[in-house]
Write a protein that holds these residues in place. Structure first.
Motif, PDB file in Angstrom:
ATOM      1  N   UNK B  75       7.981   0.381  -7.945  1.00  0.00           N
ATOM      2  CA  UNK B  75       8.316  -0.810  -7.170  1.00  0.00           C
ATOM      3  C   UNK B  75       9.622  -1.368  -7.712  1.00  0.00           C
ATOM      4  N   UNK B  76      10.633  -1.396  -6.856  1.00  0.00           N
ATOM      5  CA  UNK B  76      11.923  -1.908  -7.329  1.00  0.00           C
ATOM      6  C   UNK B  76      11.878  -3.413  -7.535  1.00  0.00           C
ATOM      7  N   UNK B  77      10.955  -4.070  -6.818  1.00  0.00           N
ATOM      8  CA  UNK B  77      10.836  -5.521  -6.937  1.00  0.00           C
ATOM      9  C   UNK B  77       9.366  -5.873  -7.145  1.00  0.00           C
ATOM     10  N   UNK B  78       9.042  -6.288  -8.374  1.00  0.00           N
ATOM     11  CA  UNK B  78       7.651  -6.615  -8.698  1.00  0.00           C
ATOM     12  C   UNK B  78       7.126  -7.824  -7.946  1.00  0.00           C
ATOM     13  N   UNK B  79       8.020  -8.582  -7.331  1.00  0.00           N
ATOM     14  CA  UNK B  79       7.593  -9.780  -6.589  1.00  0.00           C
ATOM     15  C   UNK B  79       6.998  -9.428  -5.238  1.00  0.00           C
ATOM     16  N   UNK B  80       7.282  -8.213  -4.764  1.00  0.00           N
ATOM     17  CA  UNK B  80       6.790  -7.795  -3.446  1.00  0.00           C
ATOM     18  C   UNK B  80       6.353  -6.327  -3.524  1.00  0.00           C
ATOM     19  N   UNK B  81       5.067  -6.123  -3.864  1.00  0.00           N
ATOM     20  CA  UNK B  81       4.538  -4.763  -3.958  1.00  0.00           C
ATOM     21  C   UNK B  81       3.518  -4.567  -2.828  1.00  0.00           C
ATOM     22  N   UNK B  82       3.837  -3.706  -1.844  1.00  0.00           N
ATOM     23  CA  UNK B  82       2.912  -3.517  -0.725  1.00  0.00           C
ATOM     24  C   UNK B  82       1.676  -2.712  -1.135  1.00  0.00           C
ATOM     25  N   UNK B  83       0.508  -3.210  -0.744  1.00  0.00           N
ATOM     26  CA  UNK B  83      -0.767  -2.578  -1.092  1.00  0.00           C
ATOM     27  C   UNK B  83      -1.588  -2.422   0.190  1.00  0.00           C
ATOM     28  N   UNK B  84      -2.166  -1.235   0.385  1.00  0.00           N
ATOM     29  CA  UNK B  84      -3.085  -1.012   1.513  1.00  0.00           C
ATOM     30  C   UNK B  84      -4.372  -0.417   0.965  1.00  0.00           C
ATOM     31  N   UNK B  85      -5.504  -0.962   1.409  1.00  0.00           N
ATOM     32  CA  UNK B  85      -6.804  -0.463   0.947  1.00  0.00           C
ATOM     33  C   UNK B  85      -7.704  -0.233   2.155  1.00  0.00           C
ATOM     34  N   UNK B  86      -8.312   0.960   2.187  1.00  0.00           N
ATOM     35  CA  UNK B  86      -9.215   1.301   3.279  1.00  0.00           C
ATOM     36  C   UNK B  86     -10.553   1.756   2.697  1.00  0.00           C
ATOM     37  N   UNK B  87     -11.622   1.119   3.151  1.00  0.00           N
ATOM     38  CA  UNK B  87     -12.969   1.465   2.687  1.00  0.00           C
ATOM     39  C   UNK B  87     -13.856   1.918   3.829  1.00  0.00           C
ATOM     40  N   UNK B 123      -1.574  -6.007   2.216  1.00  0.00           N
ATOM     41  CA  UNK B 123      -0.892  -7.245   1.852  1.00  0.00           C
ATOM     42  C   UNK B 123       0.233  -6.907   0.876  1.00  0.00           C
ATOM     43  N   UNK B 124       0.897  -7.936   0.373  1.00  0.00           N
ATOM     44  CA  UNK B 124       1.970  -7.732  -0.608  1.00  0.00           C
ATOM     45  C   UNK B 124       1.648  -8.587  -1.817  1.00  0.00           C
ATOM     46  N   UNK B 125       1.756  -7.980  -3.011  1.00  0.00           N
ATOM     47  CA  UNK B 125       1.363  -8.713  -4.219  1.00  0.00           C
ATOM     48  C   UNK B 125       2.508  -8.760  -5.239  1.00  0.00           C
ATOM     49  N   UNK B 126       2.336  -9.668  -6.231  1.00  0.00           N
ATOM     50  CA  UNK B 126       3.302  -9.774  -7.331  1.00  0.00           C
ATOM     51  C   UNK B 126       2.749  -9.047  -8.539  1.00  0.00           C
ATOM     52  N   UNK B 127       3.610  -8.290  -9.218  1.00  0.00           N
ATOM     53  CA  UNK B 127       3.224  -7.647 -10.471  1.00  0.00           C
ATOM     54  C   UNK B 127       4.251  -8.014 -11.530  1.00  0.00           C
ATOM     55  N   UNK B 128       3.764  -8.609 -12.626  1.00  0.00           N
ATOM     56  CA  UNK B 128       4.652  -9.069 -13.682  1.00  0.00           C
ATOM     57  C   UNK B 128       5.306  -7.915 -14.429  1.00  0.00           C
ATOM     58  N   UNK B 129       4.611  -6.797 -14.530  1.00  0.00           N
ATOM     59  CA  UNK B 129       5.147  -5.631 -15.240  1.00  0.00           C
ATOM     60  C   UNK B 129       4.430  -4.378 -14.742  1.00  0.00           C
ATOM     61  N   UNK B 154      11.767  -4.415 -11.726  1.00  0.00           N
ATOM     62  CA  UNK B 154      12.119  -5.830 -11.897  1.00  0.00           C
ATOM     63  C   UNK B 154      10.836  -6.631 -11.758  1.00  0.00           C
ATOM     64  N   UNK B 155      10.511  -7.487 -12.751  1.00  0.00           N
ATOM     65  CA  UNK B 155       9.240  -8.209 -12.783  1.00  0.00           C
ATOM     66  C   UNK B 155       9.090  -9.212 -11.662  1.00  0.00           C
ATOM     67  N   UNK B 156       7.829  -9.558 -11.380  1.00  0.00           N
ATOM     68  CA  UNK B 156       7.526 -10.405 -10.235  1.00  0.00           C
ATOM     69  C   UNK B 156       7.292 -11.852 -10.582  1.00  0.00           C
ATOM     70  N   UNK B 157       7.367 -12.215 -11.853  1.00  0.00           N
ATOM     71  CA  UNK B 157       7.009 -13.586 -12.199  1.00  0.00           C
ATOM     72  C   UNK B 157       8.236 -14.322 -12.705  1.00  0.00           C
ATOM     73  N   UNK B 158       9.250 -14.397 -11.884  1.00  0.00           N
ATOM     74  CA  UNK B 158      10.451 -15.148 -12.194  1.00  0.00           C
ATOM     75  C   UNK B 158      11.365 -14.415 -13.163  1.00  0.00           C
ATOM     76  N   UNK B 159      11.088 -13.139 -13.471  1.00  0.00           N
ATOM     77  CA  UNK B 159      11.851 -12.414 -14.477  1.00  0.00           C
ATOM     78  C   UNK B 159      13.063 -11.724 -13.968  1.00  0.00           C
TER      79      UNK B 159
END
Lengths: 102, 159
Positions: B75-87, B123-129, B154-159
């Motif tokens: 993920x080039x930008x940890x502030x916007x990581x696309x996630x898809x889950x199918x059950x 959805x799209x999530x933030x990942x700090x590292x 690049x971190x997602x928590x203001x980094x």
């Protein structure tokens, strides 16, 4: 009341709903340029309704990205039905949007 | 003394409940949103095990390749990581939840399904590292999971 942008399209007998919200989604951990913590401000509860019936309810934390997006898939949706999304954040602020399925 | 306290608690509860119902009745707040219990303790948990226990009452995950989790490996930008889950390979899915193991608070979100909504969310999530994203599908009283590593540049928590 903040507007939720919504799209709902029937494909292969299922209805794919895409929702985009406008929200800062502040975790409460970020510091501004002066080094002060920015207070937490994020959407906590999201609801998806089909013709007024609750179909999905989500609990979110501050780790959902700024200006949140989600998609979901509904069964038994017909053209002309109403899809609605509502949210409430940790400050009690609200947003909502609705769309008629084409 | 004890009786008094109980009576007070009861009165307080009744009054508070009454106020919520009155507000909902007046259309000030949607009834469901007003009464929904947001799982605060789960969102404040600082480890994956603690978060799982707070969300589900158990941290016993069963790894399953029927949980289809899509996330970028980088993920080039940890502030916007696309996630898809199918059950959809499970019957009667109650919920799908997302955790990010290395986030300061790993619990990200939980989607609860009613009949008519398929267990298929994005959805799209933030990942700090960099770290593992864990998807949990709750079905038939069991917790099925899949995990995948996401390298954040690049971190997602203001980094």
């Amino acid at each position: 009341m903040s507007e939720v942008k919504l799209r709902a399209a029937i494909k292969d007998g299922k209805c794919e709903v895409k929702a985009l919200m406008t929200h800062p989604m502040e975790t409460g951990r970020r510091k501004d340029k002066d080094g002060n913590l920015v207070p937490a401000h994020y959407i906590q509860t999201v609801e998806l309704l089909h013709n007024g019936n609750l179909k999905m309810e989500a609990d979110w934390g501050g780790a959902i990205s700024t200006n949140p997006f989600f998609s979901a898939t509904l069964k038994d949706v017909a053209s002309g039905d109403t899809i609605e999304v509502r949210w409430v954040d940790n400050k009690g602020e609200k947003g909502a949007g609705s769309v008629k399925v084409k | 003394m004890k009786l008094h306290q109980q009576r007070r608690t009861f009165l307080k509860g009744t009054l508070a409940g009454g106020a919520v119902l009155a507000a909902a009745g007046l259309g000030l707040i949607p009834a469901r949103l007003a009464l929904a219990a947001w799982p605060e303790a789960a969102f404040h948990a600082t480890s994956l095990d603690e978060a799982l226990t707070k969300v589900f009452g158990s941290n016993a995950l069963e790894a399953s390749d029927k949980v289809v989790l899509k996330a970028p490996s980088i993920a080039e930008n940890g502030a916007v990581v696309p996630i898809t889950i199918n059950g959809e390979q499970f019957d009667n899915v109650e919920s799908i939840s997302i955790f990010s193991e290395k986030n300061p608070t790993p619990f990200v979100a939980r989607f609860n399904f009613k009949p008519g909504c398929l267990p298929d969310v994005s959805t799209r999530i933030k990942m700090g590292e960099s770290g593992d994203v864990i998807a949990v599908v709750q079905a038939g009283g069991k917790l099925y999971s899949a995990r995948t590593n996401v390298k954040v540049t690049v971190g997602g928590c203001g980094g």
